[in-house]
Design an enzyme around this catalytic site. Structure first.
Site, PDB file in Angstrom:
ATOM      1  N   HIS A 151       0.802  -1.229   0.000  1.00 21.12           N
ATOM      2  CA  HIS A 151       0.000   0.000   0.000  1.00 21.12           C
ATOM      3  C   HIS A 151       0.837   1.282   0.000  1.00 21.12           C
ATOM      4  O   HIS A 151       0.313   2.351  -0.341  1.00 21.12           O
ATOM      5  CB  HIS A 151      -0.930   0.040   1.209  1.00 21.12           C
ATOM      6  CG  HIS A 151      -1.998  -1.006   1.204  1.00 21.12           C
ATOM      7  ND1 HIS A 151      -2.837  -1.209   0.130  1.00 21.12           N
ATOM      8  CD2 HIS A 151      -2.366  -1.915   2.147  1.00 21.12           C
ATOM      9  CE1 HIS A 151      -3.678  -2.192   0.415  1.00 21.12           C
ATOM     10  NE2 HIS A 151      -3.406  -2.644   1.626  1.00 21.12           N
ATOM     11  N   ASP A 187      -3.539 -10.743  -1.832  1.00 22.62           N
ATOM     12  CA  ASP A 187      -4.031 -10.146  -0.591  1.00 22.62           C
ATOM     13  C   ASP A 187      -5.516  -9.815  -0.723  1.00 22.62           C
ATOM     14  O   ASP A 187      -6.011  -9.561  -1.823  1.00 22.62           O
ATOM     15  CB  ASP A 187      -3.224  -8.870  -0.331  1.00 22.62           C
ATOM     16  CG  ASP A 187      -3.302  -8.353   1.086  1.00 22.62           C
ATOM     17  OD1 ASP A 187      -4.347  -7.784   1.437  1.00 22.62           O
ATOM     18  OD2 ASP A 187      -2.310  -8.481   1.821  1.00 22.62           O
ATOM     19  N   HIS A 189      -6.794  -7.123   0.127  1.00 21.55           N
ATOM     20  CA  HIS A 189      -6.854  -5.704  -0.216  1.00 21.55           C
ATOM     21  C   HIS A 189      -6.107  -5.450  -1.530  1.00 21.55           C
ATOM     22  O   HIS A 189      -5.074  -6.059  -1.793  1.00 21.55           O
ATOM     23  CB  HIS A 189      -6.228  -4.852   0.897  1.00 21.55           C
ATOM     24  CG  HIS A 189      -6.882  -5.039   2.237  1.00 21.55           C
ATOM     25  ND1 HIS A 189      -6.556  -6.095   3.063  1.00 21.55           N
ATOM     26  CD2 HIS A 189      -7.827  -4.319   2.873  1.00 21.55           C
ATOM     27  CE1 HIS A 189      -7.286  -6.003   4.171  1.00 21.55           C
ATOM     28  NE2 HIS A 189      -8.062  -4.939   4.079  1.00 21.55           N
ATOM     29  N   ASP A 276      -4.998 -12.322   4.412  1.00 20.64           N
ATOM     30  CA  ASP A 276      -6.155 -11.744   5.089  1.00 20.64           C
ATOM     31  C   ASP A 276      -7.462 -12.017   4.364  1.00 20.64           C
ATOM     32  O   ASP A 276      -8.519 -11.539   4.782  1.00 20.64           O
ATOM     33  CB  ASP A 276      -5.971 -10.244   5.305  1.00 20.64           C
ATOM     34  CG  ASP A 276      -5.388  -9.521   4.117  1.00 20.64           C
ATOM     35  OD1 ASP A 276      -5.215 -10.143   3.053  1.00 20.64           O
ATOM     36  OD2 ASP A 276      -5.096  -8.320   4.252  1.00 20.64           O
TER      37      ASP A 276
END
Length: 409
Positions: A151, A187, A189, A276
């Site tokens: 990120h 991931d 995200h 996650d």
């Protein structure tokens, strides 16, 4: 500079028949990336992972893997993807506790802590040096489970990520001569920082399979986001609905990742294995089992050998079920990288389970689970299935840009 663990083999030369096949980045100093009590990015997830790696014997034998113990990366390495002003701001926050919310420093997600610069730069060094070993032919595979900080932006921290080691590693591969690098992000995200770093670069394919940004941070990664001018088709986003389970998640991966990689034909593959997406993770709404994630891991490993001559860098990432999920997924990543894959039903060592009970206060699973059945995309499209609709949107948006047929390839 990074050092080699004294128990591992010396640095080989390209083509050396005795060269270890893989590099594992690890040092207890990597546990220093610590935002403090109560923060989801708990160092225990790394500690328990490497404890399980040792308990399973995945690193036994000097010929299996070279162990790389990184020192913090120098500023010129960080500036491969980060603004000089941002690096200076991180240094100030690290040394003096100076927050800079405009640059994402001192926020709820990324609180300032002493030594933050050195801790984050150490993670970068691990991925950067591992990429260099791959590029030089010293190793085929490498893994940095502390990495995957996808990120972080050029000028800001974001989503628990201070420096973007994945982007730095890709830049190293390009600078060392790779003509095409593919990045696959699994991931929950969206891998927004890496995609942004290479949005206009046709040499880098970024593929992210994630929960839709309509329902999850960072709110990006839509099917229609396909890359900048001159690089159309090199950003690929599969935005999945809430409650996507393991078999349907694997179906989405199968429907997009292999065909776009085969069309792009990368010389090196970089993968991010944030775990996650699991149903027990507190920060996403997907329901992807450990064993479904292990299946996808095997797929990308096979693709690295099929397309990239085995040149593969695997990274960690998100994952906040720190005892029951993260160590199982990431020990499987390490096992795959060093060609000692964990097997379906393999028991988890009792000494490691006792450590989980001590650290986390609950019982760890008894064993890895069974294989996951997958209904392949080639078996047909179901317009009533929300996952199939998400996959079809991605294929329509990007496949023609890569010379692929969205209906048949």
């Amino acid at each position: 500079m990074p050092t080699t663990d004294p128990t591992s083999s010396p640095a080989p030369t390209p083509g050396d028949a005795a060269a270890p096949a893989a590099c594992v980045v690890w040092s207890p100093e990597l546990l220093g990336y610590d935002f403090g009590p109560g923060h989801p990015m708990a160092p225990a997830r790394l500690d328990l992972t490497m404890g399980l790696v040792r308990a399973l014997g995945l690193l036994d034998g000097a010929a299996t893997a070279r162990l790389l113990r990184p020192e913090p990366a120098a500023d010129d390495v960080l500036r491969l993807v980060h603004d000089a002003e941002y690096v200076a701001a991180v240094r100030a926050a690290s040394a003096h506790g100076t927050p800079d919310p405009h640059r994402g420093l001192g926020t709820e997600d990324d609180p300032v802590f002493p030594g933050m610069h050195e801790a984050a730069a150490r993670i970068v060094a691990g991925s950067y040096e591992a990429a260099g070993l791959i590029a030089a032919g010293h190793v085929e595979h490498a893994v940095n489970v502390a990495g995957g900080m996808h990120h972080a932006k050029a000028g800001a921290a974001s989503g628990f990520c201070v420096y973007n080691d994945a982007a730095v590693a890709i830049r190293r591969l390009l600078d060392d001569g790779a003509a095409r690098v593919a990045y696959v992000d699994l991931d929950a995200h969206h891998g927004d920082g890496v995609e942004e770093a290479f949005w206009d670069d046709p040499r880098v394919l970024t593929v992210s399979v994630h929960q839709s940004g309509a329902t999850l941070f960072p709110g990006t990664g839509h099917a229609t986001d396909v890359g900048g001018a001159g690089a159309e088709g090199t950003a690929v986003n599969v935005a999945l609905p809430r409650r996507t389970d393991g078999p349907r998640w694997l179906r989405a991966v199968d429907a997009v990742v292999p065909p776009v990689l085969r069309a792009f034909r990368p010389e090196v593959l970089v993968t991010q294995h944030g775990c996650d997406a699991h149903g027990e993770d507190p920060l996403s709404d997907l329901d992807v089992s450990v064993d479904a994630q292990r299946t996808a891991l095997g797929w990308v490993h096979d693709l690295a050998h099929e397309l990239s001559g085995g040149r593969w860098l695997a990274l960690g990432g998100g994952g906040y079920a720190i005892a029951r999920v993260v160590p199982l997924v990431w020990s499987a990543v390490v096992g795959e990288v060093v060609h000692r894959p964990v097997t379906a039903g393999e028991p988890l060592p009792e000494e490691w389970r006792a450590r989980v009970a001590e650290v986390a206060g609950f019982d760890a699973p008894l064993a890895f689970g069974p294989p996951v059945d997958v209904r392949r995309w080639s078996n047909g499209y179901d317009p009533d299935d929300d996952v199939d609709r998400a996959v079809a949107a991605t294929r329509r948006a990007v496949f023609p840009l890569l010379g692929l047929d969205p209906h048949f390839d």
